[in-house]
Design a protein around this motif. Structure first.
Motif, PDB file in Angstrom:
ATOM      1  N   VAL A  87     -14.770   4.911  -0.059  1.00  0.00           N
ATOM      2  CA  VAL A  87     -14.744   5.663   1.347  1.00  0.00           C
ATOM      3  C   VAL A  87     -15.827   6.788   1.190  1.00  0.00           C
ATOM      4  O   VAL A  87     -15.580   8.054   0.046  1.00  0.00           O
ATOM      5  CB  VAL A  87     -13.333   6.580   1.005  1.00  0.00           C
ATOM      6  CG1 VAL A  87     -12.811   6.949   2.442  1.00  0.00           C
ATOM      7  CG2 VAL A  87     -12.278   4.779   1.132  1.00  0.00           C
ATOM      8  N   LYS A 120     -15.977   8.602   4.323  1.00  0.00           N
ATOM      9  CA  LYS A 120     -15.233  10.043   5.352  1.00  0.00           C
ATOM     10  C   LYS A 120     -17.150  11.317   5.226  1.00  0.00           C
ATOM     11  O   LYS A 120     -16.472  11.785   6.373  1.00  0.00           O
ATOM     12  CB  LYS A 120     -14.208   9.665   5.697  1.00  0.00           C
ATOM     13  CG  LYS A 120     -14.256  10.469   5.046  1.00  0.00           C
ATOM     14  CD  LYS A 120     -12.389   9.986   4.231  1.00  0.00           C
ATOM     15  CE  LYS A 120     -11.175  10.490   4.255  1.00  0.00           C
ATOM     16  NZ  LYS A 120      -8.902  10.127   4.003  1.00  0.00           N
ATOM     17  N   ASN A 140     -12.914   6.555   8.412  1.00  0.00           N
ATOM     18  CA  ASN A 140     -11.774   6.359   9.432  1.00  0.00           C
ATOM     19  C   ASN A 140     -11.799   7.059  10.848  1.00  0.00           C
ATOM     20  O   ASN A 140     -10.934   7.344  11.077  1.00  0.00           O
ATOM     21  CB  ASN A 140     -10.802   7.525   8.333  1.00  0.00           C
ATOM     22  CG  ASN A 140     -11.309   8.230   8.240  1.00  0.00           C
ATOM     23  OD1 ASN A 140     -12.266   9.076   9.010  1.00  0.00           O
ATOM     24  ND2 ASN A 140     -10.541   9.266   8.108  1.00  0.00           N
ATOM     25  N   ILE A 142     -10.469   2.128   7.902  1.00  0.00           N
ATOM     26  CA  ILE A 142      -9.821   2.772   7.080  1.00  0.00           C
ATOM     27  C   ILE A 142      -8.574   3.612   7.629  1.00  0.00           C
ATOM     28  O   ILE A 142      -7.071   3.859   7.311  1.00  0.00           O
ATOM     29  CB  ILE A 142      -9.526   3.060   5.405  1.00  0.00           C
ATOM     30  CG1 ILE A 142      -9.935   4.023   5.578  1.00  0.00           C
ATOM     31  CG2 ILE A 142     -10.058   1.949   4.860  1.00  0.00           C
ATOM     32  CD1 ILE A 142     -10.428   4.515   4.039  1.00  0.00           C
ATOM     33  N   MET A 164      -0.482  -2.687   4.042  1.00  0.00           N
ATOM     34  CA  MET A 164      -1.390  -1.026   3.358  1.00  0.00           C
ATOM     35  C   MET A 164      -0.425  -0.085   2.832  1.00  0.00           C
ATOM     36  O   MET A 164       0.313  -0.073   4.450  1.00  0.00           O
ATOM     37  CB  MET A 164      -2.680  -1.577   4.218  1.00  0.00           C
ATOM     38  CG  MET A 164      -3.370  -0.037   3.981  1.00  0.00           C
ATOM     39  SD  MET A 164      -2.223   1.933   4.633  1.00  0.00           S
ATOM     40  CE  MET A 164      -4.163   2.639   4.807  1.00  0.00           C
ATOM     41  N   MET A 223       0.167   4.571   2.748  1.00  0.00           N
ATOM     42  CA  MET A 223      -0.850   5.594   2.045  1.00  0.00           C
ATOM     43  C   MET A 223       0.463   6.278   1.266  1.00  0.00           C
ATOM     44  O   MET A 223       1.632   6.511   1.647  1.00  0.00           O
ATOM     45  CB  MET A 223      -1.351   6.873   3.254  1.00  0.00           C
ATOM     46  CG  MET A 223      -1.690   6.238   4.163  1.00  0.00           C
ATOM     47  SD  MET A 223      -3.099   7.041   3.719  1.00  0.00           S
ATOM     48  CE  MET A 223      -3.256   8.416   3.851  1.00  0.00           C
ATOM     49  N   MET A 276      -5.764   5.388  -3.914  1.00  0.00           N
ATOM     50  CA  MET A 276      -6.897   6.775  -3.370  1.00  0.00           C
ATOM     51  C   MET A 276      -7.469   7.544  -4.710  1.00  0.00           C
ATOM     52  O   MET A 276      -6.806   6.759  -6.002  1.00  0.00           O
ATOM     53  CB  MET A 276      -6.822   7.501  -3.365  1.00  0.00           C
ATOM     54  CG  MET A 276      -5.566   7.112  -1.558  1.00  0.00           C
ATOM     55  SD  MET A 276      -5.465   7.964   0.331  1.00  0.00           S
ATOM     56  CE  MET A 276      -5.345   9.366  -0.185  1.00  0.00           C
ATOM     57  N   SER A 277      -8.472   8.227  -4.968  1.00  0.00           N
ATOM     58  CA  SER A 277      -8.417   8.897  -6.220  1.00  0.00           C
ATOM     59  C   SER A 277      -7.794   8.994  -7.021  1.00  0.00           C
ATOM     60  O   SER A 277      -8.155   8.726  -8.398  1.00  0.00           O
ATOM     61  CB  SER A 277      -9.823  10.522  -5.333  1.00  0.00           C
ATOM     62  OG  SER A 277     -10.700   9.803  -4.216  1.00  0.00           O
ATOM     63  N   ARG A 327      -8.966   2.108  -2.273  1.00  0.00           N
ATOM     64  CA  ARG A 327      -9.695   3.207  -1.197  1.00  0.00           C
ATOM     65  C   ARG A 327      -9.791   3.787  -1.167  1.00  0.00           C
ATOM     66  O   ARG A 327      -9.459   5.103  -1.591  1.00  0.00           O
ATOM     67  CB  ARG A 327      -8.787   2.996   0.112  1.00  0.00           C
ATOM     68  CG  ARG A 327      -8.030   1.926   0.566  1.00  0.00           C
ATOM     69  CD  ARG A 327      -7.535   2.248   1.659  1.00  0.00           C
ATOM     70  NE  ARG A 327      -6.380   3.173   1.915  1.00  0.00           N
ATOM     71  CZ  ARG A 327      -5.439   3.631   1.828  1.00  0.00           C
ATOM     72  NH1 ARG A 327      -4.781   2.006   1.254  1.00  0.00           N
ATOM     73  NH2 ARG A 327      -4.503   4.224   1.376  1.00  0.00           N
ATOM     74  N   ILE A 328     -11.189   4.873  -2.951  1.00  0.00           N
ATOM     75  CA  ILE A 328     -11.478   5.684  -3.561  1.00  0.00           C
ATOM     76  C   ILE A 328     -12.826   6.262  -2.452  1.00  0.00           C
ATOM     77  O   ILE A 328     -13.759   5.939  -2.675  1.00  0.00           O
ATOM     78  CB  ILE A 328     -12.277   5.186  -5.301  1.00  0.00           C
ATOM     79  CG1 ILE A 328     -11.028   4.318  -4.953  1.00  0.00           C
ATOM     80  CG2 ILE A 328     -11.841   6.237  -5.588  1.00  0.00           C
ATOM     81  CD1 ILE A 328     -11.149   3.751  -6.652  1.00  0.00           C
ATOM     82  N   GLY A 329     -12.693   7.539  -2.431  1.00  0.00           N
ATOM     83  CA  GLY A 329     -13.057   8.784  -1.785  1.00  0.00           C
ATOM     84  C   GLY A 329     -13.955   9.417  -2.583  1.00  0.00           C
ATOM     85  O   GLY A 329     -14.736   9.098  -3.755  1.00  0.00           O
ATOM     86  N   THR A 330     -13.493  10.424  -2.621  1.00  0.00           N
ATOM     87  CA  THR A 330     -14.235  11.679  -3.290  1.00  0.00           C
ATOM     88  C   THR A 330     -14.078  11.307  -4.934  1.00  0.00           C
ATOM     89  O   THR A 330     -14.942  11.238  -5.621  1.00  0.00           O
ATOM     90  CB  THR A 330     -12.894  12.500  -3.268  1.00  0.00           C
ATOM     91  OG1 THR A 330     -11.758  12.687  -3.259  1.00  0.00           O
ATOM     92  CG2 THR A 330     -13.003  13.491  -2.215  1.00  0.00           C
TER      93      THR A 330
HETATM   94  C1  LIG Z   1      -9.459   9.179   2.969  1.00  0.00           C
HETATM   95  C2  LIG Z   1      -8.923   8.188   2.298  1.00  0.00           C
HETATM   96  C3  LIG Z   1      -8.837   7.480   1.960  1.00  0.00           C
HETATM   97  C4  LIG Z   1      -9.590   8.288   0.855  1.00  0.00           C
HETATM   98  O1  LIG Z   1      -9.192   9.654   0.103  1.00  0.00           O
HETATM   99  P1  LIG Z   1     -10.264  10.044  -1.761  1.00  0.00           P
HETATM  100  O2  LIG Z   1      -8.412  11.014  -2.026  1.00  0.00           O
HETATM  101  O3  LIG Z   1     -11.140  10.939  -1.094  1.00  0.00           O
HETATM  102  O4  LIG Z   1     -10.005   9.030  -2.533  1.00  0.00           O
HETATM  103  C5  LIG Z   1      -8.152   6.528   1.415  1.00  0.00           C
HETATM  104  N1  LIG Z   1      -7.778   5.760   1.821  1.00  0.00           N
HETATM  105  C6  LIG Z   1      -7.569   6.687   3.575  1.00  0.00           C
HETATM  106  C7  LIG Z   1      -6.655   6.176   4.514  1.00  0.00           C
HETATM  107  C8  LIG Z   1      -8.350   7.641   3.363  1.00  0.00           C
HETATM  108  O5  LIG Z   1      -8.372   8.311   4.789  1.00  0.00           O
END
Ligand SMILES: *Cc1c(COP(=O)(O)O)cnc(C)c1O
Length: 231
Positions: free
Chosen positions: A34, A36, A57, A79, A158, A160, A201-202, A217-220
């Motif tokens: 991810v 963003k 996103n 996402i 999916m 959150m 996620m992270s 879905r891995i961001g930071t």
């Molecule tokens: C930002 C986001 C993520 C990733 O988040 P992190 O905590 O940075 O891994 C995953 N899914 C969605 C829908 C997001 O908006």
């Protein structure tokens, strides 16, 4: 080795460990980076290090990166929440949408897409007011309604997870989504094979994998943040 590469290796080890704990195959899990919060430059580095699934996103972020990154090897995931009026801006630039949560959005996709698109239906498992998503009670009827939309293929669900460190809460949310996925898949709807699970996620991807995630879905934790100054 650069910081980015180290982070990717660290996550890869965590994924392997979660697979071992739960008797799963690593090949059954897709890592979506991810991006963003980071630049196109950083996104290119991530791709060069072999992560070919990228998630954004916001339309602006997606389109900016899409313009600079032409590689046909990359799979683009949308996402986040998408306003119906923005669908036409992004629909031709994504391979997969993770946030289908209402019929009005489905109608817009149906109108704008030129080919069927793989979608995850977003489910609000935790029931928090702040979260979007179809409620578990309404999920079956929602999927049934999608049968007439030939531009939409429901590949999975999916969610959150709530923002918490409580492992039991996270586990229970992920496991509920898996149960819903199993029920929907068992209904054998042609337009909705519903075999996949986008969750984790992270902070919680390891638990999500133990509970059956096929897409994390891995961001930071993977790409970092732009401000920390890479390498
Ligand atoms: C930002 C986001 C993520 C990733 O988040 P992190 O905590 O940075 O891994 C995953 N899914 C969605 C829908 C997001 O908006």
């Amino acid at each position: 080795m650069g910081k980015l590469q180290e982070r990717i290796q660290h996550i890869e080890r965590e994924i392997q460990a979660a697979c071992e704990r739960s008797g799963r195959n690593r090949e059954d899990i897709t890592v979506i980076a991810v991006t963003k919060q980071v630049s196109t430059e950083r996104t290119k580095e991530v791709i060069d290090l072999g992560i070919l699934h990228v998630g954004e996103n916001r339309p602006e972020g997606l389109l900016a990166k899409r313009q600079d990154i032409q590689s046909s090897a990359v799979c683009w995931h949308y996402i986040g929440n998408v306003q119906s009026r923005k669908v036409k801006e992004v629909i031709h630039d994504i391979h997969c949408l993770h946030s289908l949560d209402r019929i009005s959005l489905a109608k817009e996709i149906q109108k704008r897409a030129s080919a069927p698109i793989d979608c995850f239906v977003q489910v609000n498992v935790s029931g928090e007011q702040s979260k979007s998503g179809v409620s578990p009670d309404e999920l079956r009827a929602f999927l049934q309604q999608l049968a007439t939309f030939d531009k939409i293929r429901v590949i999975g669900l999916m969610t959150m997870a709530p923002f918490t460190e409580d492992q039991d809460v996270l586990k229970s949310v992920f496991s509920s989504l898996r149960q819903l996925r199993d029920e929907m898949a068992a209904a054998n709807m042609e337009h909705a094979p519903c075999t996949q699970l986008s969750m984790g996620m992270s902070n919680d991807f390891a638990i999500a994998i133990e509970e059956g995630a096929t897409h994390v879905r891995i961001g930071t934790a993977l790409v970092g943040t732009e401000s920390e100054g890479e390498q």
